[in-house]
Design a protein around this motif. Sequence first.
Motif, short mmCIF file in Angstrom:
data_model
loop_
_atom_site.label_atom_id
_atom_site.label_comp_id
_atom_site.label_asym_id
_atom_site.label_seq_id
_atom_site.Cartn_x
_atom_site.Cartn_y
_atom_site.Cartn_z
N GLN A 239 -32.20 49.23 22.16
CA GLN A 239 -30.92 48.85 21.35
C GLN A 239 -31.09 47.65 20.70
OE1 GLN A 239 -27.39 49.01 23.78
NE2 GLN A 239 -28.24 50.50 25.03
N HIS A 240 -31.79 46.59 21.23
CA HIS A 240 -31.92 45.08 20.93
C HIS A 240 -33.00 44.59 20.16
CE1 HIS A 240 -27.81 45.00 22.62
NE2 HIS A 240 -28.45 45.40 23.98
N ILE A 241 -34.09 45.60 20.04
CA ILE A 241 -35.27 44.95 19.66
C ILE A 241 -35.37 44.69 18.17
CG2 ILE A 241 -36.52 47.22 19.17
CD1 ILE A 241 -38.09 43.84 20.80
N PHE B 219 -33.65 41.86 16.21
CA PHE B 219 -33.82 41.08 17.54
C PHE B 219 -32.65 40.38 17.92
CE2 PHE B 219 -35.43 37.70 20.15
CZ PHE B 219 -36.18 38.69 21.27
N GLN B 220 -32.19 40.55 19.11
CA GLN B 220 -31.03 39.87 19.83
C GLN B 220 -31.44 39.27 21.08
OE1 GLN B 220 -28.54 42.97 20.28
NE2 GLN B 220 -27.58 42.88 18.30
N LEU C 198 -33.42 39.09 27.21
CA LEU C 198 -33.70 38.62 28.55
C LEU C 198 -33.78 39.45 29.92
CD1 LEU C 198 -31.70 35.30 28.13
CD2 LEU C 198 -34.18 35.61 27.95
N PHE C 199 -33.10 40.42 29.56
CA PHE C 199 -32.96 41.57 30.77
C PHE C 199 -34.38 42.39 30.97
CE2 PHE C 199 -28.71 40.27 29.59
CZ PHE C 199 -27.95 40.36 31.06
N PRO C 200 -34.79 43.05 29.91
CA PRO C 200 -36.03 43.74 30.17
C PRO C 200 -37.15 43.20 30.86
CG PRO C 200 -35.17 44.36 28.22
CD PRO C 200 -34.46 43.16 28.54
N PRO C 201 -37.51 42.06 30.74
CA PRO C 201 -38.38 41.56 31.59
C PRO C 201 -38.24 41.22 33.17
CG PRO C 201 -38.32 40.05 29.67
CD PRO C 201 -37.21 41.06 29.66
N VAL C 202 -36.95 40.99 33.31
CA VAL C 202 -36.50 40.83 34.89
C VAL C 202 -36.48 42.27 35.39
CG1 VAL C 202 -34.56 40.19 36.19
CG2 VAL C 202 -35.07 38.86 34.15
#
Length: 125
Positions: free
Chosen positions: A36-38, A41-42, A47-51
């Motif tokens: 959705q956010h790539i 880019f937002q 920040l959520f995918p790496p976590v």
Amino acid sequence: MADKPEQVKRSTIQSLKAWGENPLPPTLLATLITAQHIRPFQPLPMLFPPVLLFTTYLNINGYKADSAGATAAWSGLYMILAGRRRQKFGAKFGARGLVRGATIGLCAVNLVSGGVAYAFGSSTA
């Protein structure tokens, strides 16, 4: 005639705990968030995918309850962030709207199941 093995039904709590301790849901959620956010880019949602991928790494290394708690927390944070976005009624039924709805649904399931797994799991590796 051989006796059939008895099928044991799992309770709802056991099913939620099993889902929360599975490494696949945070990986799937990270994939949907990235989709959705790539583009465009937002930075904040990305920040959520790496976590979430790190929680999958923790889960695979044996920290199932800790991983479930972190997944539940970050899924809840993403739900709050995504709930702030408004979309038109017609946009909810396009490809992007369906992905957004699937992401929110998966966040809700991860929030509940991760909380159950964290509450009823043991945090030993």
